[in-house]
Write a protein that holds these residues in place. Structure first.
Motif, PDB file in Angstrom:
ATOM      1  N   UNK A 812      -9.707 -10.523   6.419  1.00  0.00           N
ATOM      2  CA  UNK A 812     -10.117 -10.304   5.242  1.00  0.00           C
ATOM      3  C   UNK A 812      -9.806  -8.762   5.298  1.00  0.00           C
ATOM      4  N   UNK A 813     -10.342  -7.894   6.241  1.00  0.00           N
ATOM      5  CA  UNK A 813     -10.012  -6.423   6.244  1.00  0.00           C
ATOM      6  C   UNK A 813      -8.686  -6.076   5.959  1.00  0.00           C
ATOM      7  N   UNK A 821      -4.827  -1.931  -2.523  1.00  0.00           N
ATOM      8  CA  UNK A 821      -3.877  -0.716  -2.138  1.00  0.00           C
ATOM      9  C   UNK A 821      -2.772  -0.954  -3.287  1.00  0.00           C
ATOM     10  N   UNK A 822      -2.025  -2.056  -3.354  1.00  0.00           N
ATOM     11  CA  UNK A 822      -0.811  -2.471  -3.971  1.00  0.00           C
ATOM     12  C   UNK A 822      -1.394  -1.952  -5.638  1.00  0.00           C
ATOM     13  N   UNK A 835     -11.098  -0.823   3.841  1.00  0.00           N
ATOM     14  CA  UNK A 835     -11.924  -2.002   4.008  1.00  0.00           C
ATOM     15  C   UNK A 835     -12.132  -2.162   5.486  1.00  0.00           C
ATOM     16  N   UNK A 836     -13.466  -2.116   5.797  1.00  0.00           N
ATOM     17  CA  UNK A 836     -13.912  -2.551   7.262  1.00  0.00           C
ATOM     18  C   UNK A 836     -14.731  -3.739   7.349  1.00  0.00           C
ATOM     19  N   UNK A 837     -14.530  -4.604   8.429  1.00  0.00           N
ATOM     20  CA  UNK A 837     -15.215  -5.724   8.606  1.00  0.00           C
ATOM     21  C   UNK A 837     -16.071  -5.545  10.036  1.00  0.00           C
ATOM     22  N   UNK A 849     -19.018  -6.804   5.624  1.00  0.00           N
ATOM     23  CA  UNK A 849     -17.669  -6.117   4.905  1.00  0.00           C
ATOM     24  C   UNK A 849     -18.001  -4.959   4.013  1.00  0.00           C
ATOM     25  N   UNK A 850     -17.373  -3.929   4.570  1.00  0.00           N
ATOM     26  CA  UNK A 850     -17.555  -2.670   3.826  1.00  0.00           C
ATOM     27  C   UNK A 850     -16.404  -2.050   3.027  1.00  0.00           C
ATOM     28  N   UNK A 851     -16.663  -1.846   1.678  1.00  0.00           N
ATOM     29  CA  UNK A 851     -15.208  -1.313   1.095  1.00  0.00           C
ATOM     30  C   UNK A 851     -15.762   0.132   0.593  1.00  0.00           C
ATOM     31  N   UNK A 852     -14.946   1.180   0.961  1.00  0.00           N
ATOM     32  CA  UNK A 852     -15.315   2.501   0.763  1.00  0.00           C
ATOM     33  C   UNK A 852     -14.283   3.058  -0.268  1.00  0.00           C
TER      34      UNK A 852
END
Length: 960
Positions: A812-813, A821-822, A835-837, A849-852
């Motif tokens: 997922x990350x 990004x695309x 994105x970080x999991x 799951x963190x989306x910055x």
């Protein structure tokens, strides 16, 4: 955009540096005393001599391929497999803001932005396809640096295919000579540059810089050529004017390319000749004019205040002509300067560690400054009420060094440290990161500093460092620490302006600094342990022949995992853990418990204060410290193979003889309060603290400590909590990874771990239920004036911790990042999303799951909508096959690369031991990756990106 124009640090930066991570200092291999177990270290064989009997031109690194094309273009190529299948590329243009006329201020900056929009041979669509296909990041903040005298472009690329190398070289050639000057693009970069100026003007650092730079640069042309430019000239710029500047200053005789990485140097050389050989200079090239900064007789004093500055910062800057290293005599002077800096560092470390120290932070050193100048810079950070005492102490120590110099024992330790560092560099010469090598070549092109290679440096140190005597070092100190061309700078809170000293008083503190001074007295180092403990015995030893990990049990119940490697020669990573941590502290004692390991680390061990302990370990490659986390406590650190004995002794002493130091406690409390005050004035910290509060459901143990809580802490309770946690070694598992053999290390384990105290019973952690807020939370903070929005979207929940779910979250990350990004590359180029999991098993199985998001304020809704839309599509269709293939390939390559690193195996052993996992899972990763399917990613996205548990926190600038 990166700018090379700030030469002193604000208080905020200083305090972050003071409390941040430590640098790994590697020391010279030395044999252990005969009374102790034999060290597993291996010595380095001496190489050919590098004498300084006569000043000779320094040799060129034999691994460097360097040349100049007929058009004047210079190239540097170095092949290294330190990072497999990766290469760093630099395009250096020997012109920057100093070449701008009054009407062109900001043009160098604008052109560097404009270059990233595309070139005549690399269109926007080509650039977009290039970045997507090869996952190469190209953004102003990371890929270009505009300075006074240079503009530098950087690419980090996969260097394993001819296609990506060819495209990368063509892109750099386009930046070098074929930038587009499309009117719409020019308008875009002007708006971006004006926004940067506007955002920067609201920052404390900018205001302090603007006050200090005219004085530091003596009203020279440099003081009038801030690389960010001026609002009026940027606003007036048009394509024709920018192109004129570009034509004048972007030309092959002022340019160089640096390529370092996993490449074929000969093939690259041929490509460079073909691609860059066609670059042309104008018919009548403008000369590069030197704009010296005139020295100032005597001392200049400057005061600056700011409403957001919480501390007083005193700085002493003494400027000298730049030292360029071209000959062996130059190199010898450079070695002396390194020794000078090493001794300065230790002096100031001692001052900081003293009881009732006047400093919150202090440091000193000699390094490059600007425009063919170097500078000695000393600085001290203090509470506003302590400015006089801190400044006088700073002045006195500078004068003590100038007047009396250093002592023989200081010089000897500095030499040992210098030999240790260069020995480590020599050991690791095939592992030096490409970016570090490329920076050396950049310096060679810009200033002429020689690039000799590590082998020459190593041999030069071995042959010549012994020739440097104390008289030479003290003469150097007296020369550098002059009162000529000196600036004394005081930066303070606006509210303290009336309390600051007058210029006359400040000058008197420095002119009177020599009164009643005595020479420095060095407290001689003692052995860490005079008497060895009674050793235990190995009661069980088994080896996993697949992982080559040996499991040892000692007679006192201590468990040890050993992984000998040959990855990083001379390095050993040490860890030890037990369950419990601060979860075992009562709510009343939690803050004291949280500070316990920190204060012990600042207090020393046994009969040694921290200053004395540092003296003992100065010539040792040892860094070991205790820690207490939420659910575990133990030790973490590293050592050289030669100094492993001292490292494990230190671990033993932290167990058996921790030191209780009231002065260290006072310093810790003062520093912590200072950092809390700073956090309260910083919008990013406020944002982070808000996120922490929500992720802990406002549980105080998961939030940033506030000053009233800090006031409840007690040294006695902290010390007792530490002793309780480290009273039963039988609860501990230790892991050692690196350069040793099992046979050589066993006597150390028996002596220093087998002798640790144990008692009946075991303890484990408590699950205190510190979990994120459940449900949907949307919180907005308005703080600061930076024209950017920062937002975090956090999905979280309970979790079934197993290998399949872990891989699904890892997928997922990567996949969600690729999707977002695309989309953003096609819509807005000024936004950054990551994105970080995260997943854990202890204290309970949870995932996040963190989306910055970071973007212009006006784009926040658009970017957030893109993220949420891609999440919804992900749930409906899962990963695309090419996205899945990308993830599997990159994970397999990453795992293969990491398995050649000590840090990977150290982490793997600790994680599997704590979680009770199958230790062989690391070897099964590639096989488990192949079982991942599109259907699984679709199911995982629906499961783990659940909007029913979504925290959204956003930081926006204050409304005007």
């Amino acid at each position: 955009m990166n700018f090379k124009h700030t030469f002193f640090l604000s208080a905020a930066v200083l305090l972050v540096s003071a409390s941040g991570t430590f640098a790994q200092v590697k020391k010279k291999p030395t044999p252990s005393p005969k009374s102790k177990p034999v060290s597993p270290a291996q010595q380095i064989a001496p190489q050919a001599s590098a004498s300084t009997s006569a000043a000779q031109t320094l040799p060129v690194d034999p691994q460097l391929v360097k040349g100049t094309l007929p058009n004047g273009f210079t190239y540097y190529i170095r092949s290294t497999k330190a990072v497999p299948k990766v290469a760093d590329l630099l395009l250096i243009n020997k012109a920057g803001s100093i070449q701008e006329t009054d009407a062109q201020r900001g043009y160098a900056h604008l052109i560097s932005h404009l270059a990233l929009k595309g070139t005549t041979n690399f269109s926007k669509s080509d650039l977009s396809a290039f970045t997507k296909n090869y996952k190469i990041i190209i953004k102003p903040d990371t890929n270009v640096m505009t300075g006074y005298d240079e503009t530098v472009y950087r690419l980090t690329i996969p260097g394993d295919t001819a296609d990506v190398l060819n495209k990368s070289l063509n892109l750099l050639a386009g930046w070098a000579g074929n930038v587009n000057f499309d009117a719409a693009d020019v308008n875009d970069v002007k708006n971006a540059a004006l926004a940067e100026l506007k955002a920067a003007s609201s920052l404390m650092k900018t205001r302090l810089d603007n006050a200090a730079l005219p004085v530091l640069l003596n009203k020279s042309r440099y003081a009038q050529r801030n690389p960010k430019g001026e609002e009026a000239t940027i606003a007036a710029a048009d394509a024709s004017a920018l192109k004129s500047f570009y034509t004048d200053w972007y030309r092959p005789d002022l340019q160089a390319i640096v390529i370092v990485g996993d490449v074929d140097a000969k093939k690259i050389e041929g490509m460079i000749k073909t691609i860059f050989g066609n670059l042309k200079s104008p018919a009548n090239p403008k000369p590069i004019i030197a704009y010296p900064i005139a020295p100032v007789a005597g001392t200049t004093v400057q005061f600056a205040t700011d409403k957001d500055l919480p501390y007083v910062v005193t700085q002493v800057i003494i400027k000298h002509p730049q030292a360029v290293v071209k000959t062996t005599a130059n190199y010898m002077e450079n070695v002396k300067l390194n020794l000078f800096n090493e001794m300065l560092t230790q002096r100031f470390e001692e001052l900081k560690q003293q009881s009732n120290s006047p400093f919150m932070f202090a440091q000193a050193g000699y390094s490059s400054f600007i425009s063919k100048q170097d500078a000695f810079v000393a600085m001290a950070v203090a509470d506003p009420r302590g400015v006089e005492r801190a400044t006088k102490t700073l002045a006195e120590e500078i004068e003590r060094i100038r007047k009396f110099g250093f002592v023989a024992t200081e010089l000897e330790r500095a030499k040992q440290n210098g030999l240790a560092q260069i020995a480590y560099e020599y050991e690791q010469r095939d592992r030096i990161l490409p970016g570090n090598i490329a920076t050396d070549y950049q310096r060679n092109f810009l200033s002429g500093n020689a690039v000799t290679g590590t082998s020459f440096k190593y041999n030069f140190y071995l042959d010549n460092i012994g020739k440097i005597d104390l008289a030479a070092m003290n003469a150097l100190a007296a020369k550098l620490l002059t009162d000529q061309n000196r600036v004394i700078l005081i930066q303070a809170p606006e509210a303290e302006k009336a309390q600051l000293p007058t210029e006359q008083a400040l000058r008197s503190w420095f002119t009177g600094a020599g009164a009643n001074l005595s020479a420095y007295e060095d407290n001689a180092s003692n052995p860490l342990m005079e008497k060895l403990p009674t050793p235990g015995k190995v009661t069980s030893i088994t080896t996993d022949s697949t992982l080559m990990v040996t499991n040892v049990v000692l007679s006192n119940g201590v468990k040890v995992l050993l992984k000998p490697t040959q990855f990083q020669q001379g390095q050993i990573i040490l860890n030890g853990f037990a369950f419990g941590g601060s979860s075992l502290a009562s709510d009343q004692d939690y803050v004291s418990a949280d500070l316990a390991a920190k204060v012990i680390s600042m207090s020393g061990v046994a009969g040694f204060s921290q200053t004395q302990l540092e003296g003992i370990l100065r010539n040792k490659g040892v860094n070991v410290a205790p820690y207490i986390n939420d659910v575990t406590h133990g030790f973490a650190g590293f050592s050289s193979a030669a100094d492993f004995g001292e490292a494990i002794q230190l671990m033993h002493l932290y167990f058996t003889q921790p030191r209780k130091d009231a002065a260290a406690w006072d310093r810790l409390i003062s520093q912590t309060k200072g950092s809390l005050v700073l956090r309260g004035a910083d919008e990013i910290s406020i944002f982070q603290d808000t996120v922490a509060a929500l992720l802990s459901n406002y549980n105080k143990r998961g939030m940033t400590t506030i000053i009233p809580q800090l006031n409840t802490a007690s040294l006695d309770r902290a010390y007792q909590f530490y002793k309780d946690r480290f009273s039963n070694a039988a609860n501990f598992t230790f892991t050692f990874t690196g350069s040793f053999t099992v046979e050589a290390i066993l006597p150390f384990l028996e002596t220093y771990l087998g002798s640790l105290p144990t008692k009946p019973g075991t303890e484990t952690f408590k699950d205190l239920g510190v979990h994120p807020v459940s449900g949907v939370v949307n919180k907005t903070i308005t703080k600061g004036r930076n024209d950017k929005a920062i937002s975090q979207l956090i999905f979280s929940g309970t979790y079934d911790y197993n290998d399949a779910n872990n891989i699904d979250l890892d997928a997922i990350e990567t996949v969600l990042y690729l999707k977002v990004a695309q989309r953003l590359n096609d819509t807005t180029g000024n936004s950054q999303v990551s994105v970080r999991s995260n997943y854990s098993k202890i204290p309970s199985s949870r995932y996040k799951v963190t989306i910055d998001i970071e973007c212009p304020v006006a784009d926040l809704d658009k970017v957030t909508n893109v993220v949420m839309d891609e999440i919804n599509k992900f749930k409906q269709t899962g990963a695309l096959q090419k996205e899945l293939n990308t993830f599997i390939l990159e994970e397999a390559k990453s795992t293969q690369s990491q398995m050649r690193q000590n840090a990977f195996w150290s982490s793997a052993m600790n994680v599997t031991a704590q979680n009770g996992d199958n230790p062989h899972k690391v070897l099964l990763r590639a096989q488990m990756l192949q079982q991942l399917t599109i259907a699984r990613t679709k199911e995982a996205a629906s499961k783990f990106l659940n909007p029913a548990n979504l925290i959204k926190v956003t930081l926006l600038p204050e409304k005007k």
